[in-house]
Motif scaffolding. Structure first.
Motif, PDB file in Angstrom:
ATOM      1  N   SER A   1      -8.054  51.153  49.871  1.00  0.00           N
ATOM      2  CA  SER A   1      -8.165  50.619  51.202  1.00  0.00           C
ATOM      3  C   SER A   1      -7.950  49.077  51.305  1.00  0.00           C
ATOM      4  O   SER A   1      -8.123  48.421  49.950  1.00  0.00           O
TER       5      SER A   1
ATOM      6  N   MET B   1      -4.118  52.422  55.764  1.00  0.00           N
ATOM      7  CA  MET B   1      -4.070  52.264  57.388  1.00  0.00           C
ATOM      8  C   MET B   1      -4.589  51.290  58.055  1.00  0.00           C
ATOM      9  O   MET B   1      -6.090  50.888  57.561  1.00  0.00           O
ATOM     10  N   TRP B   2      -4.258  50.557  59.143  1.00  0.00           N
ATOM     11  CA  TRP B   2      -4.829  49.571  59.811  1.00  0.00           C
ATOM     12  C   TRP B   2      -4.240  49.412  61.361  1.00  0.00           C
ATOM     13  O   TRP B   2      -3.029  49.576  61.435  1.00  0.00           O
TER      14      TRP B   2
ATOM     15  N   CYS C   1      -8.048  57.450  65.533  1.00  0.00           N
ATOM     16  CA  CYS C   1      -7.141  57.744  64.313  1.00  0.00           C
ATOM     17  C   CYS C   1      -5.818  58.059  64.949  1.00  0.00           C
ATOM     18  O   CYS C   1      -4.830  57.706  64.666  1.00  0.00           O
TER      19      CYS C   1
ATOM     20  N   SER D   1      -8.922  53.199  56.603  1.00  0.00           N
ATOM     21  CA  SER D   1      -8.470  52.400  57.670  1.00  0.00           C
ATOM     22  C   SER D   1      -9.851  51.966  58.449  1.00  0.00           C
ATOM     23  O   SER D   1     -10.967  52.226  57.888  1.00  0.00           O
TER      24      SER D   1
END
Length: 514
Positions: free
Chosen positions: A184, A257-258, A355, A440
Motif C-alpha cells: 500500500s 488505491m488512492w 470506496c 487505500s
C-alpha cells in the motif's frame, strides 16, 4: 462474389486471420455499427466512443490499403442490431461463403451462425491468432486432469513460449513474485506518477463524440476526459510510454488505491493496455517481447516485469480459454442463488460508502478502474450484498472501455462473485473494510468506520463480510484457504452473531440508501 469477410468491432488489425487470402477482385469486407451493441447493456459513453472511433479509424486503414469495404455507420442505416444488418447485406451480396475471425462474444457468434443458417451460407470461423493459446489447445490442456488454476496454466505458457525462462527453470528461481506486488502507499500517497500519454482528438473521433451525444444522450459516463488509443500508432505510443515511465514501479503498488481528482491518481502505474489489446490494436506477443527486452536492457525489477507478464501471458489467456470452455452455462452461473437488484448508485456513485463512491466516480469519468478496484471494491460488494450475478456482469460489460464479454464475464462470475462455485478459483475473494483501509485512503473521508460491524457508523462492507462468514461457515471451514478467516467467528458469542446478522439484514434491505 466469393467471400464476405465480417470484421467485428474488437478485431481491428490487418493481421486479422479472416483477411488471409483476401482477393480484391472477388471478396468484400463488411463492418457494421449497430445500436444494439451499445444498448443490450447500458454502455458507458466512453466505451461506445472507443469502439466506434477505433472501428472508423480501422475502416480508413482498410480503404488506404485498397480493400473493398462496405461500412455501415450508426444513423446511416435502419438496422438496429448486427443480425438484421448482416441478413440484409449478405442477401444483397449473395457470397459463396462468409468468413470471420472468432468473435469475443458468444452472443455475437450465435447471431452470425443463425444468420448463415438462415441464408444457407457456409460460415468459416478462423482461429483468433491474437491469442497465444487457441481454444483447441486450451481444451486439451484443461482435459489433462489438472485443476483449472491459472498458476498451472501460466507455467505451461511460460515454458511453451520460453518467456522469462533460464533453460527449464524460471528466471530468478520463482514462477511468481505476486507477494512482492501488494504494498500500500504511505500516508503521503503516491508520488511522481507519470502522466497519461496525450494525442490529438482528430476529426474522426470528434465526429464519434458528436454521434454518441446525439444517439445515446442518457447513457452513463462522460467523454470529456477521453484518453484512450483508437489507432495502432496510438496503442504503440501507450506501450512505449508504459515501458519507459511506469514499468519500473508497476509491481510495487499494483494493488493499491488512492483517492485523487487527477487522471494520474486514477491510473497510477497501470499500463492502460487492456483496451488496445482487446481491440487487437496490439498483439500480446509483441507486448511480452517488448517487456522482456526492456527487462534485459534496463535491468528492471523482476517482480514488476513478471507481474505484468503474468497478467498478459497467464491470466488473460486463461480467462479467455475458460470463457469458451464453459459458455453458455457460465452466463447463468449463480452458485449462491443471489437475487438482489443492483443498487442504483452503481450508475451514479451517489452512496455514502467512499470506496464505492470513488471507484464509481472514476469509472464514470474514464470508463476505467484497475483490477483491485473491480475485484475488491465493486465486485466484492456485489458478492457480499447478494446481488444477482447477471446484473453485476452486465454492469461491468457496460461501464469499462476494455470490456469484451470473453474477459469481463469470467472475471466477474468466477473471480469477483464466486458465482460458479470455484470452478477456477480456490476461494471467494472477500474481506472486511479493513482491507480497503489498508490498501487505500478511501476510509479517511468515509461516513462509515471499517472497524465497526453493528452500529450506525458500521462499514457496510465489514457488516456484510461477517454476515457472509456466518451464513457460509460450514462450507468455508472445509476450505484450507478460508479456514483461518472463518475461525475468527469464534471471537463472537451467539448474541453478537445475531446482532451482526440483524445489522446485515438492515443493510441488505436498504442497499439503495447506504
Amino acid at each position: 462474389m466469393r467471400n464476405v469477410i465480417v470484421i467485428l468491432g474488437d478485431q481491428l488489425n490487418l493481421d486479422n486471420p479472416a483477411l488471409e487470402g483476401f482477393d480484391c477482385e472477388q471478396d468484400l469486407v463488411l463492418m457494421v455499427e449497430a445500436q444494439h451493441e451499445s444498448t443490450h447493456v447500458w454502455s458507458h459513453k466512453a466505451r461506445i466512443a472507443l469502439f466506434l472511433s477505433a472501428m472508423r479509424h480501422f475502416a480508413q486503414t482498410l480503404q488506404s490499403q485498397h480493400y473493398p469495404l462496405r461500412y455501415l455507420k450508426l444513423g446511416d442505416h435502419e438496422h438496429v442490431d448486427l443480425a438484421s444488418a448482416w441478413l440484409a447485406l449478405l442477401s444483397e451480396y449473395d457470397p459463396q461463403q462468409i468468413i470471420v475471425c472468432e468473435p469475443g462474444d458468444y452472443r455475437v457468434l450465435k447471431a452470425l451462425e443463425d444468420c448463415a443458417s438462415t441464408l444457407n451460407k457456409r460460415l468459416i470461423v478462423r482461429d483468433d491468432t491474437f491469442f497465444l493459446c487457441s481454444q483447441a489447445d486450451f481444451k486439451r490442456w484443461a482435459g489433462q486432469g489438472k485443476q483449472l488454476r491459472m498458476e498451472y496454466f501460466y507455467r505451461y505458457m511460460r515454458k511453451r513460449y520460453h518467456v522469462l525462462m533460464a533453460g527449464e527453470e524460471p528466471v530468478g528461481g520463482k514462477w511468481s513474485y505476486d507477494h512482492e506486488n501488494r504494498k500500500s502507499f504511505s500516508k503521503d500517497g503516491p508520488q511522481n506518477i507519470p502522466a497519461v500519454p496525450e494525442f490529438e482528438i482528430d476529426p474522426i473521433t470528434q465526429a464519434v463524440f458528436a454521434d454518441v451525444e446525439r444517439l445515446f444522450p442518457e447513457h452513463p459516463g462522460r467523454i470529456d476526459d477521453f484518453c484512450w488509443p483508437v489507432t495502432r500508432a496510438q496503442a504503440l505510443l501507450f506501450l512505449q510510454h508504459f515501458i519507459a515511465t511506469k514499468l519500473v514501479d508497476f509491481g510495487t503498488h499494483q494493488d493499491a488505491m488512492w483517492q485523487s481528482d487527477l487522471a494520474s491518481g486514477a491510473f497510477l502505474w497501470h499500463s492502460l493496455l487492456a483496451s488496445p489489446l482487446n481491440l487487437k490494436l496490439l498483439h500480446p506477443k509483441e507486448v511480452i517481447e517488448a517487456i522482456e527486452q526492456a527487462y534485459v536492457k534496463d535491468n528492471l525489477p523482476l517482480a514488476s516485469v513478471e507481474g505484468f507478464i503474468r497478467q498478459i501471458l497467464g491470466w488473460r489467456e486463461f480467462i479467455r480459454g475458460l470463457y469458451w470452455l464453459d459458455m453458455p452455462a457460465m452466463a447463468e452461473a449463480n452458485h449462491y442463488a443471489h437475487q438482489r437488484d443492483l443498487p442504483n448508485w452503481y450508475w451514479t456513485g451517489k452512496t455514502n460508502m467512499n470506496c464505492m463512491r470513488q471507484t464509481i466516480k472514476q469509472t464514470m469519468q474514464y470508463g476505467y478502474a484497475h483490477h483491485i478496484q473491480r475485484l475488491m471494491v465493486t465486485g466484492m460488494f456485489g458478492l457480499l450484498a447478494e446481488i444477482e450475478p447477471k446484473q453485476v456482469a452486465d454492469w461491468y460489460l457496460a461501464v469499462y472501455v476494455d470490456a469484451v464479454d470473453w474477459v469481463e464475464l469470467p472475471n466477474v462470475v468466477g473471480m469477483a462473485l464466486h458465482a460458479n462455485g470455484g470452478r477456477f478459483t480456490s476461494k471467494p475473494y472477500i474481506a472486511s473494510g479493513a482491507y480497503i483501509k489498508r490498501m487505500s485512503n478511501y476510509c479517511n473521508s468515509c461516513s462509515y468506520q471499517p472497524d465497526l460491524k453493528t452500529s450506525a457508523k458500521a462499514c457496510p462492507v465489514t457488516t456484510l463480510y461477517w454476515n457472509f462468514l456466518i451464513k457460509h461457515e460450514q462450507v468455508l471451514l472445509n476450505n484450507p484457504r478460508t479456514l483461518l478467516m472463518v475461525k475468527n467467528l469464534n471471537r463472537f458469542n451467539d448474541e453478537e452473531k445475531t446482532l451482526i446478522q440483524h445489522k446485515a439484514q438492515q443493510v441488505l434491505n436498504a442497499l439503495d440508501e447506504i
